[in-house]
Design a protein around this motif. Sequence first.
Motif, PDB file in Angstrom:
ATOM      1  N   TYR A 253      13.923  20.759   0.992  1.00 54.59           N
ATOM      2  CA  TYR A 253      13.152  21.709   1.802  1.00 54.59           C
ATOM      3  C   TYR A 253      12.063  22.350   0.947  1.00 54.59           C
ATOM      4  O   TYR A 253      10.923  22.536   1.391  1.00 54.59           O
ATOM      5  CB  TYR A 253      14.086  22.775   2.371  1.00 54.59           C
ATOM      6  CG  TYR A 253      13.420  23.745   3.317  1.00 54.59           C
ATOM      7  CD1 TYR A 253      13.375  23.503   4.686  1.00 54.59           C
ATOM      8  CD2 TYR A 253      12.834  24.916   2.849  1.00 54.59           C
ATOM      9  CE1 TYR A 253      12.756  24.390   5.552  1.00 54.59           C
ATOM     10  CE2 TYR A 253      12.212  25.811   3.699  1.00 54.59           C
ATOM     11  CZ  TYR A 253      12.178  25.544   5.053  1.00 54.59           C
ATOM     12  OH  TYR A 253      11.563  26.433   5.906  1.00 54.59           O
TER      13      TYR A 253
ATOM     14  N   GLN B  28      15.188  29.019   2.501  1.00 53.18           N
ATOM     15  CA  GLN B  28      13.876  29.433   3.008  1.00 53.18           C
ATOM     16  C   GLN B  28      13.360  30.684   2.308  1.00 53.18           C
ATOM     17  O   GLN B  28      12.154  30.848   2.117  1.00 53.18           O
ATOM     18  CB  GLN B  28      13.942  29.688   4.524  1.00 53.18           C
ATOM     19  CG  GLN B  28      14.234  28.462   5.370  1.00 53.18           C
ATOM     20  CD  GLN B  28      15.732  28.213   5.546  1.00 53.18           C
ATOM     21  OE1 GLN B  28      16.557  28.749   4.796  1.00 53.18           O
ATOM     22  NE2 GLN B  28      16.086  27.399   6.530  1.00 53.18           N
TER      23      GLN B  28
ATOM     24  N   THR C 270      19.774  21.357  -0.492  1.00 49.50           N
ATOM     25  CA  THR C 270      18.630  21.754   0.337  1.00 49.50           C
ATOM     26  C   THR C 270      17.329  21.793  -0.451  1.00 49.50           C
ATOM     27  O   THR C 270      16.312  22.265   0.052  1.00 49.50           O
ATOM     28  CB  THR C 270      18.878  23.136   0.956  1.00 49.50           C
ATOM     29  OG1 THR C 270      19.074  24.093  -0.093  1.00 49.50           O
ATOM     30  CG2 THR C 270      20.101  23.125   1.853  1.00 49.50           C
TER      31      THR C 270
ATOM     32  N   LEU D 176      15.638  20.597  11.249  1.00 53.22           N
ATOM     33  CA  LEU D 176      14.283  20.208  10.878  1.00 53.22           C
ATOM     34  C   LEU D 176      13.702  19.221  11.881  1.00 53.22           C
ATOM     35  O   LEU D 176      12.516  19.269  12.207  1.00 53.22           O
ATOM     36  CB  LEU D 176      14.276  19.599   9.473  1.00 53.22           C
ATOM     37  CG  LEU D 176      14.534  20.575   8.326  1.00 53.22           C
ATOM     38  CD1 LEU D 176      14.494  19.846   6.996  1.00 53.22           C
ATOM     39  CD2 LEU D 176      13.504  21.706   8.335  1.00 53.22           C
TER      40      LEU D 176
END
Length: 340
Positions: A118, A89, A115, A141
């Motif tokens: 994402y 993130q 990941t 998620l």
Amino acid sequence: MSTTAVAGCHYNIGFLLLPGFSQLAFASALEPLRMANHLAGHRLYTWHLVSHDGGEVHASNGLATLVDQALEPMPALDLMLVCSGVGVQAHCERPVLTWLRRLAERGTPLGALCTGSYVLAMAGLLDGYRCTLHWEHIGSLHAARRFPAVTFSSQLFVMDRDRFTCSGGIAPLDMMLNLIGRQQGLGLAEAIAEEFIHERIRGVDDRQRTPLRVRLGHSHPKLEEVATLMEANLQEPLALDELARYAGLSRRQLERLFQRYVEVPPLKYYLALRLARARLLLLQTDMPITEVALACGFISPPHFTKCYHDHFGHSPSGERKRRALRQAELTISHERSLEE
């Protein structure tokens, strides 16, 4: 990106490395390309490593990796794979997302490891697509409902039109072997698997082994306890009343919990576990079908066949025939490649 086998075609593959990327997932995707070149005796694949600023990137294990270039100038690629890992993130920066959108506008197929999905989702590049990512993140998620236009799957990897996404660990090895098989022929893909001592090339129908708590997006101790009991008793299945008693629940309470959180009755969930185990035995061993049935709690072979067909769309013997056909095709393709 063409998925038609045209042996000898050359492909340019890009890897965008984000800080904290999984070195295992990255290596599992890169090494099959190297081995394809080695076995073919000439360059079938060229790869380009990219970072945000052109500087070295540290993987989650702390090792630094040198790259070939920064985001600009934008390379001409047949596929760009986003490689990320922990703390993804924090690395969804605007320049990276904008750059990925521009690649998509140019028609460059995009993919992701671990990941990395994402990042693509944050860029809006998975809207209307099916995709996957590491099981640790799927549940959160789902719970957050952050990307309602994206369909997340628990498959090892997903190939949906011009999007190629893969979970972490060594699953990228299987995705790249499937790509190589489609592009260069199954014989080469099988030869690479043999070099890597990889017993079976897993396909798009194979799924991650995802803990129930992750699938639910939260922890429910009673459900986890019952699921663990089921997994430990596949050969001699426990009755629903026994499962409920072990968990300190009534039969009705257990049925309600499964219906509410898993959206299937407990016995149907139990049956799916046993059939998944049966499929692995059919594909990975030469056990007679009758023994496979017994090993997965089916006393009656006809009942096993019916359940298997209802779940997978073909019979256990059909599964074995599909495996044999695939192996024959791989052998023929490999022999032809050696003759050439």
